[in-house]
Design a protein around this motif. Sequence first.
Motif, PDB file in Angstrom:
ATOM      1  N   UNK A  17      55.035  34.667  38.294  1.00  0.00           N
ATOM      2  CA  UNK A  17      54.255  34.997  37.095  1.00  0.00           C
ATOM      3  C   UNK A  17      53.677  36.400  37.179  1.00  0.00           C
ATOM      4  N   UNK A  18      53.227  36.791  38.350  1.00  0.00           N
ATOM      5  CA  UNK A  18      52.656  38.133  38.519  1.00  0.00           C
ATOM      6  C   UNK A  18      53.700  39.185  38.170  1.00  0.00           C
ATOM      7  N   UNK A  19      54.908  38.996  38.646  1.00  0.00           N
ATOM      8  CA  UNK A  19      55.991  39.949  38.373  1.00  0.00           C
ATOM      9  C   UNK A  19      56.327  39.983  36.881  1.00  0.00           C
ATOM     10  N   UNK A  20      56.433  38.816  36.280  1.00  0.00           N
ATOM     11  CA  UNK A  20      56.760  38.730  34.851  1.00  0.00           C
ATOM     12  C   UNK A  20      55.669  39.394  33.998  1.00  0.00           C
ATOM     13  N   UNK A  21      54.422  39.119  34.326  1.00  0.00           N
ATOM     14  CA  UNK A  21      53.308  39.668  33.553  1.00  0.00           C
ATOM     15  C   UNK A  21      53.171  41.182  33.753  1.00  0.00           C
ATOM     16  N   UNK A  22      53.436  41.651  34.960  1.00  0.00           N
ATOM     17  CA  UNK A  22      53.372  43.095  35.209  1.00  0.00           C
ATOM     18  C   UNK A  22      54.386  43.823  34.326  1.00  0.00           C
ATOM     19  N   UNK A  23      55.545  43.223  34.124  1.00  0.00           N
ATOM     20  CA  UNK A  23      56.566  43.837  33.264  1.00  0.00           C
ATOM     21  C   UNK A  23      56.076  43.942  31.826  1.00  0.00           C
ATOM     22  N   UNK A  24      55.382  42.913  31.359  1.00  0.00           N
ATOM     23  CA  UNK A  24      54.841  42.934  30.000  1.00  0.00           C
ATOM     24  C   UNK A  24      53.857  44.096  29.850  1.00  0.00           C
ATOM     25  N   UNK A  25      53.004  44.282  30.858  1.00  0.00           N
ATOM     26  CA  UNK A  25      52.042  45.394  30.824  1.00  0.00           C
ATOM     27  C   UNK A  25      52.788  46.730  30.886  1.00  0.00           C
ATOM     28  N   UNK A  26      53.752  46.835  31.797  1.00  0.00           N
ATOM     29  CA  UNK A  26      54.520  48.079  31.942  1.00  0.00           C
ATOM     30  C   UNK A  26      55.225  48.448  30.635  1.00  0.00           C
ATOM     31  N   UNK A  27      55.604  47.430  29.856  1.00  0.00           N
ATOM     32  CA  UNK A  27      56.256  47.668  28.567  1.00  0.00           C
ATOM     33  C   UNK A  27      55.254  48.073  27.484  1.00  0.00           C
ATOM     34  N   UNK A  28      53.964  48.072  27.835  1.00  0.00           N
ATOM     35  CA  UNK A  28      52.939  48.526  26.893  1.00  0.00           C
ATOM     36  C   UNK A  28      52.362  47.439  26.006  1.00  0.00           C
ATOM     37  N   UNK A  29      52.722  46.184  26.245  1.00  0.00           N
ATOM     38  CA  UNK A  29      52.198  45.082  25.441  1.00  0.00           C
ATOM     39  C   UNK A  29      50.939  44.531  26.117  1.00  0.00           C
ATOM     40  N   UNK A  30      49.880  45.327  26.073  1.00  0.00           N
ATOM     41  CA  UNK A  30      48.652  44.993  26.788  1.00  0.00           C
ATOM     42  C   UNK A  30      47.979  43.727  26.254  1.00  0.00           C
ATOM     43  N   UNK A  31      47.914  43.621  24.931  1.00  0.00           N
ATOM     44  CA  UNK A  31      47.260  42.448  24.339  1.00  0.00           C
ATOM     45  C   UNK A  31      48.057  41.184  24.636  1.00  0.00           C
ATOM     46  N   UNK A  32      49.364  41.243  24.476  1.00  0.00           N
ATOM     47  CA  UNK A  32      50.206  40.085  24.775  1.00  0.00           C
ATOM     48  C   UNK A  32      50.078  39.668  26.227  1.00  0.00           C
ATOM     49  N   UNK A  33      50.080  40.657  27.108  1.00  0.00           N
ATOM     50  CA  UNK A  33      49.924  40.364  28.534  1.00  0.00           C
ATOM     51  C   UNK A  33      48.566  39.719  28.796  1.00  0.00           C
ATOM     52  N   UNK A  34      47.538  40.216  28.148  1.00  0.00           N
ATOM     53  CA  UNK A  34      46.186  39.675  28.336  1.00  0.00           C
ATOM     54  C   UNK A  34      46.155  38.186  27.997  1.00  0.00           C
ATOM     55  N   UNK A  35      46.731  37.847  26.854  1.00  0.00           N
ATOM     56  CA  UNK A  35      46.752  36.446  26.437  1.00  0.00           C
ATOM     57  C   UNK A  35      47.545  35.600  27.433  1.00  0.00           C
ATOM     58  N   UNK A  36      48.637  36.158  27.930  1.00  0.00           N
ATOM     59  CA  UNK A  36      49.459  35.437  28.897  1.00  0.00           C
ATOM     60  C   UNK A  36      48.721  35.257  30.229  1.00  0.00           C
ATOM     61  N   UNK A  37      48.014  36.301  30.689  1.00  0.00           N
ATOM     62  CA  UNK A  37      47.238  36.179  31.929  1.00  0.00           C
ATOM     63  C   UNK A  37      46.227  35.034  31.802  1.00  0.00           C
ATOM     64  N   UNK A  38      45.553  34.996  30.671  1.00  0.00           N
ATOM     65  CA  UNK A  38      44.527  33.968  30.487  1.00  0.00           C
ATOM     66  C   UNK A  38      45.138  32.571  30.385  1.00  0.00           C
ATOM     67  N   UNK A  39      46.218  32.421  29.643  1.00  0.00           N
ATOM     68  CA  UNK A  39      46.786  31.079  29.478  1.00  0.00           C
ATOM     69  C   UNK A  39      47.485  30.597  30.745  1.00  0.00           C
ATOM     70  N   UNK A  40      48.203  31.472  31.414  1.00  0.00           N
ATOM     71  CA  UNK A  40      48.895  31.063  32.643  1.00  0.00           C
ATOM     72  C   UNK A  40      47.887  30.736  33.745  1.00  0.00           C
ATOM     73  N   UNK A  41      46.867  31.581  33.899  1.00  0.00           N
ATOM     74  CA  UNK A  41      45.871  31.287  34.940  1.00  0.00           C
ATOM     75  C   UNK A  41      45.123  29.995  34.624  1.00  0.00           C
ATOM     76  N   UNK A  42      44.920  29.691  33.340  1.00  0.00           N
ATOM     77  CA  UNK A  42      44.243  28.442  32.965  1.00  0.00           C
ATOM     78  C   UNK A  42      45.046  27.232  33.429  1.00  0.00           C
ATOM     79  N   UNK A  43      46.374  27.337  33.391  1.00  0.00           N
ATOM     80  CA  UNK A  43      47.207  26.223  33.867  1.00  0.00           C
ATOM     81  C   UNK A  43      47.014  25.995  35.364  1.00  0.00           C
ATOM     82  N   UNK A  44      46.947  27.080  36.116  1.00  0.00           N
ATOM     83  CA  UNK A  44      46.735  26.953  37.562  1.00  0.00           C
ATOM     84  C   UNK A  44      45.343  26.391  37.843  1.00  0.00           C
ATOM     85  N   UNK A  45      44.362  26.853  37.080  1.00  0.00           N
ATOM     86  CA  UNK A  45      42.987  26.367  37.276  1.00  0.00           C
ATOM     87  C   UNK A  45      42.904  24.880  36.966  1.00  0.00           C
TER      88      UNK A  45
END
Length: 148
Positions: A17-45
């Motif tokens: 997930x870290x690798x996948x999300x880093x790519x989203x940020x690198x592509x400039x989709x900061x808001x999309x990545x933010x939402x994904x970080x929050x939802x994916x981490x919520x699943x782990x929590x």
Amino acid sequence: MLRERPKKGPLPPAPENIEKLAKVVEDGNYYGAQQMYKSISARYISAEKYSEALDIIQSGACIQLEHGQVTCGAELAVLFVETLVKGKFPCGDDTLDSLRKIYEKFPRIPVPQDLEEDDDDMQKLSEALGAAKTRVEGCSSFLKAAIK
């Protein structure tokens, strides 16, 4: 009649997930990545995999801050602290090192020097002060959460 939600499969290892999300940020989709970080981490929590959630959140906070996304990075930094508390992690060297790594990623905002009294220089100063204010507010929210 209520429909049952299908059970999701096992969570993938955090590095995937870290690798996948880093790519989203690198592509400039900061808001999309933010939402994904929050939802994916919520699943782990919710699965009580706090260490993996912390790895994902710390990675997200750092990469967002490295890209100048102070508001996103600060939000994830506060979520990092909340997850430390939820997972009942002790305040030891490892925890402090993780907090320090995030803190050090908050960008330093240079203030223009040798300004003239023209509109262009005043605009530059105004923009620099606005960016500095955002950084201070985000960083102070993170530090206040960490100190609690």
